[in-house]
Motif scaffolding. Structure first.
Motif, PDB file in Angstrom:
ATOM      1  N   UNK A 258       1.412  -0.340  -3.971  1.00  0.00           N
ATOM      2  CA  UNK A 258       2.489   0.657  -3.832  1.00  0.00           C
ATOM      3  C   UNK A 258       2.391   1.750  -4.881  1.00  0.00           C
ATOM      4  N   UNK A 259       2.711   2.946  -4.494  1.00  0.00           N
ATOM      5  CA  UNK A 259       2.700   4.074  -5.418  1.00  0.00           C
ATOM      6  C   UNK A 259       3.606   3.813  -6.609  1.00  0.00           C
ATOM      7  N   UNK A 260       3.223   4.374  -7.735  1.00  0.00           N
ATOM      8  CA  UNK A 260       4.140   4.428  -8.860  1.00  0.00           C
ATOM      9  C   UNK A 260       5.214   5.462  -8.534  1.00  0.00           C
ATOM     10  N   UNK A 261       6.284   5.449  -9.312  1.00  0.00           N
ATOM     11  CA  UNK A 261       7.343   6.445  -9.108  1.00  0.00           C
ATOM     12  C   UNK A 261       6.778   7.854  -9.232  1.00  0.00           C
ATOM     13  N   UNK A 262       5.858   8.052 -10.198  1.00  0.00           N
ATOM     14  CA  UNK A 262       5.267   9.380 -10.387  1.00  0.00           C
ATOM     15  C   UNK A 262       4.461   9.802  -9.167  1.00  0.00           C
ATOM     16  N   UNK A 263       3.669   8.873  -8.602  1.00  0.00           N
ATOM     17  CA  UNK A 263       2.905   9.195  -7.398  1.00  0.00           C
ATOM     18  C   UNK A 263       3.816   9.468  -6.218  1.00  0.00           C
ATOM     19  N   UNK A 264       4.905   8.705  -6.140  1.00  0.00           N
ATOM     20  CA  UNK A 264       5.843   8.899  -5.033  1.00  0.00           C
ATOM     21  C   UNK A 264       6.439  10.304  -5.074  1.00  0.00           C
ATOM     22  N   UNK A 265       6.630  10.804  -6.276  1.00  0.00           N
ATOM     23  CA  UNK A 265       7.259  12.111  -6.451  1.00  0.00           C
ATOM     24  C   UNK A 265       6.243  13.256  -6.446  1.00  0.00           C
ATOM     25  N   UNK A 326      13.427   7.745  -5.527  1.00  0.00           N
ATOM     26  CA  UNK A 326      13.559   8.463  -4.259  1.00  0.00           C
ATOM     27  C   UNK A 326      14.762   9.390  -4.265  1.00  0.00           C
ATOM     28  N   UNK A 327      15.800   9.031  -5.027  1.00  0.00           N
ATOM     29  CA  UNK A 327      16.979   9.892  -5.085  1.00  0.00           C
ATOM     30  C   UNK A 327      16.657  11.199  -5.793  1.00  0.00           C
ATOM     31  N   UNK A 392       8.949  -5.009  -3.528  1.00  0.00           N
ATOM     32  CA  UNK A 392       8.574  -3.652  -3.157  1.00  0.00           C
ATOM     33  C   UNK A 392       9.545  -2.609  -3.703  1.00  0.00           C
ATOM     34  N   UNK A 393      10.840  -2.797  -3.524  1.00  0.00           N
ATOM     35  CA  UNK A 393      11.797  -1.770  -3.913  1.00  0.00           C
ATOM     36  C   UNK A 393      11.816  -1.572  -5.428  1.00  0.00           C
TER      37      UNK A 393
END
Length: 488
Positions: A258-265, A326-327, A392-393
């Motif tokens: 799963x993507x890191x938070x940085x990758x997700x953004x 995600x927020x 996951x979350x």
């Protein structure tokens, strides 16, 4: 009596072999005059044809700016649902999907007509590969790879056709589906049943998984065994075959992180460790305004940025905690809606380089597989469902714990809506969950649907009006389909 002077081929059988130059990956162009024996004489030629199919899955069709392959239809399916809204007509693209008008007519230029042509084009070209690859010269393992890709692409296309042109699987197994073609032919067929189409989808995916097992894919745009299993997981979930959905999703996500938070953004425009399948678009072939990012990237100077912003439903925004990565990708509401972007604008999809339209399309992620597995386990009463979900979350929100205010299944479904927002799952999820379409109305500045623009604010998900229409061209040219076969 049928008119004997009709066109020679039904629309669903209008075969286009995609060929082109091999100097650059996916640098292909359509041609209909290349003899099949030349294209498929070798595995190299068949690879060019396969790459042509993948190119057709992102390229712009007919000069329209809303018909850019699979992601164009993904936007359509989200705009027909609950969680994606727009505050204004802007330039008008996808507004008729939003109000369900685009699927209500059977013209070739309607969204129904284009979806039919698009998916059958993929199917027809896949059939040509499947029928000819065994006779090609080349490495046997390479033949298996090419054939496995073609089988998976055929299954993928039939999965969307059957779900757009008929209600969901459960309870409609014997309903009329879509014509089922498994080999090149010039003879039209009638509507196979939903069950018959799903049987073929499962058979194709099972064989694709076998052929692709242990093989490394050429490119992120291609399909490997994991991708085929991921498609299988989607299909099993839609069929409510929960043990199979959990198994395939768990197998599919192995090896993907799963993507890191940085990758997700980072904007979802470049493949990363979580992408199981993506369409990588050559930089010099970006379709600019006729592209997913033009319509979904509110920060770009495309249609979204020029007035047709894509807004996140307030309910979803409110459901995310302050520490959820995600927020941070939703523009927080400000007084008088006078911020940099309209309130609740999504910042999820962004072009990787400011000023450049070079960006790739995500087709499948490991995150989806975690959510399929969690949901399927929860529905079978397996206690591991909570562990899969929480594992996951936490990659999105390190402080996440499963709340006690909702059932586990309700929480999984909510997290699915949040995680997969804008990626094309809304309509099919409403169908399989048998959930009525309900769009909370008010001001878009408050994260609510503008009733005068949405038009359809409530609709039973089994209302025939939600079905795509068979193109009139198909009815006119296929002896096995007539006006009585049209969706009501």
């Amino acid at each position: 009596m049928k008119n004997i002077f009709k066109k020679a081929l039904p629309l669903a059988l209008a075969v286009v072999v995609l060929t082109g130059c091999e100097k650059e990956y996916l640098d292909t162009s359509p041609a209909s005059q290349v003899p099949n024996e030349q294209v498929f004489a070798t595995t190299a030629g068949a690879t060019v044809a396969l790459n042509g199919i993948y190119r057709s899955m992102w390229t712009s069709w007919d000069g329209n700016h809303d018909t850019f392959g699979q992601k164009g239809l993904d936007v359509t399916m989200d705009m027909m649902g609950t969680d994606v809204l727009t505050p204004s007509r802007g330039y008008g693209w996808f507004v008729n999907d939003y109000n369900h008008n685009s699927i209500s007519t059977a013209t070739a230029t309607s969204k129904s007509g284009w979806a039919w042509r698009y998916y059958y084009r993929v199917i027809n070209n896949s059939n040509l590969i499947i029928a000819n690859i065994d006779k090609a010269t080349g490495d046997p393992a390479r033949k298996e790879y090419i054939k496995g890709n073609a089988l998976a692409l055929r299954a993928h296309s039939y999965f969307y056709l059957i779900n757009l042109f008929q209600h969901t699987y459960k309870g409609h197994e014997n309903a009329p589906g879509v014509p089922l073609y498994t080999e090149p032919t010039t003879v039209g067929k009638g509507r196979g049943t939903v069950q018959e189409v799903y049987n073929q989808i499962i058979a194709d995916l099972t064989e694709a998984e076998r052929l692709l097992e242990g093989k490394t894919k050429d490119h992120v745009s291609h399909i490997n065994a994991a991708t085929a299993k991921g498609i299988h997981a989607r299909v099993a979930l839609q069929m409510e075959d929960y043990p199979k959905a959990a198994q395939k999703a768990r197998e599919a996500r192995q090896g993907y992180t799963p993507m890191t938070a940085a990758n997700y953004q980072a904007g979802f425009g470049r493949p990363n460790s979580e992408w199981m399948w993506g369409l990588e678009i050559p930089n010099d072939q970006a379709t600019i305004y006729a592209s997913f990012f033009s319509h979904m990237a509110n920060t770009a100077a495309g249609y979204a940025g020029l007035g047709s912003q894509k807004i996140v439903l307030k309910d979803l925004y409110d459901a995310m905690s302050a520490t959820d990565a995600r927020k941070a990708l939703v523009f927080a509401p400000v007084a008088d809606n006078k911020g940099t972007y309209p309130n609740y604008s999504s910042l999820k999809f962004r072009l990787p380089v400011t000023g450049s339209w070079a960006a790739d399309y995500v087709m499948m992620r490991a995150g989806e597989m975690y959510l399929i597995e969690a949901e399927a386990l929860a529905r079978t009463g397996d206690a591991q469902a909570a562990t899969v979900l929480e594992t996951f979350i936490k990659t999105r929100d390190a402080n996440y714990t499963i709340p006690t205010t909702r059932t586990l299944l309700e929480e999984i479904l909510l997290q699915r809506r949040i995680e997969l927002w804008g990626e094309g799952f809304s309509l099919l999820d409403l169908k399989r969950l048998n959930k009525k379409l309900v769009r909370p109305t008010g001001s878009p500045a408050n994260g609510l649907h503008l009733a005068s623009l949405a038009v359809v604010t409530e609709r039973d998900i089994t209302d025939p009006k939600i079905l795509f229409r068979i193109p009139q061209d198909e009815i006119d040219t296929n002896d096995e389909i007539d006006a009585a076969d049209q969706n009501p």
